[in-house]
Design an enzyme around this catalytic site. Sequence first.
Site, PDB file in Angstrom:
ATOM      1  N   ARG A  74     -23.840 -31.526 -89.009  1.00 52.25           N
ATOM      2  CA  ARG A  74     -24.729 -30.362 -88.906  1.00 52.25           C
ATOM      3  C   ARG A  74     -24.014 -29.085 -89.338  1.00 52.25           C
ATOM      4  O   ARG A  74     -24.591 -28.228 -89.988  1.00 52.25           O
ATOM      5  CB  ARG A  74     -25.254 -30.223 -87.467  1.00 52.25           C
ATOM      6  CG  ARG A  74     -26.177 -31.374 -87.085  1.00 52.25           C
ATOM      7  CD  ARG A  74     -26.626 -31.280 -85.659  1.00 52.25           C
ATOM      8  NE  ARG A  74     -27.584 -30.212 -85.491  1.00 52.25           N
ATOM      9  CZ  ARG A  74     -27.653 -29.400 -84.456  1.00 52.25           C
ATOM     10  NH1 ARG A  74     -26.804 -29.521 -83.471  1.00 52.25           N
ATOM     11  NH2 ARG A  74     -28.557 -28.476 -84.392  1.00 52.25           N
ATOM     12  N   ARG A  76     -28.031 -33.305 -76.063  1.00 50.80           N
ATOM     13  CA  ARG A  76     -29.120 -33.536 -77.005  1.00 50.80           C
ATOM     14  C   ARG A  76     -28.857 -34.811 -77.799  1.00 50.80           C
ATOM     15  O   ARG A  76     -27.713 -35.130 -78.097  1.00 50.80           O
ATOM     16  CB  ARG A  76     -29.235 -32.347 -77.967  1.00 50.80           C
ATOM     17  CG  ARG A  76     -30.105 -31.263 -77.419  1.00 50.80           C
ATOM     18  CD  ARG A  76     -30.048 -30.003 -78.206  1.00 50.80           C
ATOM     19  NE  ARG A  76     -29.975 -30.185 -79.664  1.00 50.80           N
ATOM     20  CZ  ARG A  76     -30.109 -29.182 -80.526  1.00 50.80           C
ATOM     21  NH1 ARG A  76     -30.342 -27.963 -80.088  1.00 50.80           N
ATOM     22  NH2 ARG A  76     -30.024 -29.390 -81.817  1.00 50.80           N
ATOM     23  N   LYS A 116     -27.874 -19.334 -80.598  1.00 49.26           N
ATOM     24  CA  LYS A 116     -29.175 -18.823 -81.061  1.00 49.26           C
ATOM     25  C   LYS A 116     -30.272 -19.018 -80.027  1.00 49.26           C
ATOM     26  O   LYS A 116     -31.028 -18.107 -79.741  1.00 49.26           O
ATOM     27  CB  LYS A 116     -29.619 -19.541 -82.344  1.00 49.26           C
ATOM     28  CG  LYS A 116     -28.744 -19.319 -83.542  1.00 49.26           C
ATOM     29  CD  LYS A 116     -29.365 -19.939 -84.792  1.00 49.26           C
ATOM     30  CE  LYS A 116     -29.512 -21.451 -84.734  1.00 49.26           C
ATOM     31  NZ  LYS A 116     -28.245 -22.178 -84.748  1.00 49.26           N
ATOM     32  N   ARG A 160     -34.103 -21.993 -92.620  1.00 54.42           N
ATOM     33  CA  ARG A 160     -32.750 -22.546 -92.695  1.00 54.42           C
ATOM     34  C   ARG A 160     -32.349 -22.901 -94.121  1.00 54.42           C
ATOM     35  O   ARG A 160     -31.233 -23.372 -94.335  1.00 54.42           O
ATOM     36  CB  ARG A 160     -32.733 -23.844 -91.883  1.00 54.42           C
ATOM     37  CG  ARG A 160     -31.943 -23.831 -90.599  1.00 54.42           C
ATOM     38  CD  ARG A 160     -32.154 -25.217 -90.004  1.00 54.42           C
ATOM     39  NE  ARG A 160     -31.239 -25.549 -88.971  1.00 54.42           N
ATOM     40  CZ  ARG A 160     -31.557 -25.526 -87.680  1.00 54.42           C
ATOM     41  NH1 ARG A 160     -32.728 -25.102 -87.291  1.00 54.42           N
ATOM     42  NH2 ARG A 160     -30.686 -25.927 -86.797  1.00 54.42           N
ATOM     43  N   ARG A 208     -22.357 -28.423 -74.710  1.00 56.87           N
ATOM     44  CA  ARG A 208     -23.771 -28.039 -74.553  1.00 56.87           C
ATOM     45  C   ARG A 208     -24.584 -29.109 -73.814  1.00 56.87           C
ATOM     46  O   ARG A 208     -24.530 -30.282 -74.129  1.00 56.87           O
ATOM     47  CB  ARG A 208     -24.391 -27.809 -75.934  1.00 56.87           C
ATOM     48  CG  ARG A 208     -25.885 -27.532 -75.845  1.00 56.87           C
ATOM     49  CD  ARG A 208     -26.342 -26.595 -76.884  1.00 56.87           C
ATOM     50  NE  ARG A 208     -26.506 -27.210 -78.185  1.00 56.87           N
ATOM     51  CZ  ARG A 208     -26.842 -26.514 -79.252  1.00 56.87           C
ATOM     52  NH1 ARG A 208     -27.006 -25.217 -79.180  1.00 56.87           N
ATOM     53  NH2 ARG A 208     -26.987 -27.130 -80.409  1.00 56.87           N
TER      54      ARG A 208
HETATM   55  P1  AMP Z   1     -31.947 -26.944 -83.786  1.00 60.54           P
HETATM   56  O1  AMP Z   1     -32.431 -27.230 -82.413  1.00 60.54           O
HETATM   57  O2  AMP Z   1     -32.460 -25.631 -84.307  1.00 60.54           O
HETATM   58  O3  AMP Z   1     -30.466 -27.074 -83.923  1.00 60.54           O
HETATM   59  O4  AMP Z   1     -32.597 -28.067 -84.739  1.00 60.54           O
HETATM   60  C1  AMP Z   1     -32.383 -29.463 -84.538  1.00 60.54           C
HETATM   61  C2  AMP Z   1     -32.699 -30.243 -85.806  1.00 60.54           C
HETATM   62  O5  AMP Z   1     -34.086 -30.064 -86.163  1.00 60.54           O
HETATM   63  C3  AMP Z   1     -31.930 -29.824 -87.046  1.00 60.54           C
HETATM   64  O6  AMP Z   1     -30.641 -30.405 -87.106  1.00 60.54           O
HETATM   65  C4  AMP Z   1     -32.846 -30.352 -88.138  1.00 60.54           C
HETATM   66  O7  AMP Z   1     -32.767 -31.753 -88.281  1.00 60.54           O
HETATM   67  C5  AMP Z   1     -34.229 -30.022 -87.587  1.00 60.54           C
HETATM   68  N1  AMP Z   1     -34.632 -28.632 -87.966  1.00 60.54           N
HETATM   69  C6  AMP Z   1     -34.818 -27.573 -87.127  1.00 60.54           C
HETATM   70  N2  AMP Z   1     -35.175 -26.469 -87.812  1.00 60.54           N
HETATM   71  C7  AMP Z   1     -35.212 -26.833 -89.121  1.00 60.54           C
HETATM   72  C8  AMP Z   1     -35.482 -26.135 -90.329  1.00 60.54           C
HETATM   73  N3  AMP Z   1     -35.808 -24.833 -90.336  1.00 60.54           N
HETATM   74  N4  AMP Z   1     -35.417 -26.833 -91.489  1.00 60.54           N
HETATM   75  C9  AMP Z   1     -35.125 -28.148 -91.512  1.00 60.54           C
HETATM   76  N5  AMP Z   1     -34.825 -28.864 -90.415  1.00 60.54           N
HETATM   77  C10 AMP Z   1     -34.862 -28.216 -89.218  1.00 60.54           C
END
Ligand code: AMP
Length: 214
Positions: free
Chosen positions: A166, A155, A8, A83, A122
Amino acid sequence: MGPPGVGKGTQAQRLAAACGVPVVATGDMFRKVRLENSPLATKVRECMDRGEYVPDELTIQMALDRLNQPDARKGFVLDGFPRTVPQAEALDRRFGAENRTIKCVVLLEAPAEVILARLTGRRVCGRCGRAFNSGANAPRTTGICDDCGGELARRTDESPEVQRKRLKVYQQQTAPVAAYYLRSGRLHAVDADRAVDEVQSDIRRLLSSGAVTA
Ligand code: AMP
């Protein structure tokens, strides 16, 4: 939208650069918030490090505030938001009141084993945030960002245990968001198990096709 590791962030950054609009990535926003010294930062760290979502009310407020900034008024690419179904509903409600619309939702799809392999490989640039992979999207020099020369690292929310969590949370809480957008005819699936450029071409073709004009 799509499961963690499906690509993404990479696709969103390319698309936004081509369209001249910002990427609004709630994950990146939370990665900044978690470095602060505040009760909110503590909460965000707890959720992220467990592989869980940050509560809806915090996420919705942060994302909607961002979408009201002047640079996002003419368009944006959302990455990682909404999400959950309550997030998707809140976004539609707010936009409905402002005569704005989410026109197109792209669902990136890939088999589970491909996603796990990508998550494991990653590495993200600590300076500019660009994501690389050990496979097709590898950096020219191991450990160094092609764009800015920053150092690449795993990360902090991506230990194998957290990755599994996740993926499970995605199935439970985010798969229903795809159904939500499918019902309103806005969901378009794209096969993400291909080279980055091919996936990007498909997304752009989709956006310029009649499927998306409101
Ligand atoms: P990402 O980089 O998009 O994979 O997001 C990393 C982490 O941020 C996720 O595993 C969640 O803990 C938090 N997070 C990001 N976007 C959201 C969202 N829309 N709703 C809730 N938690 C989020």
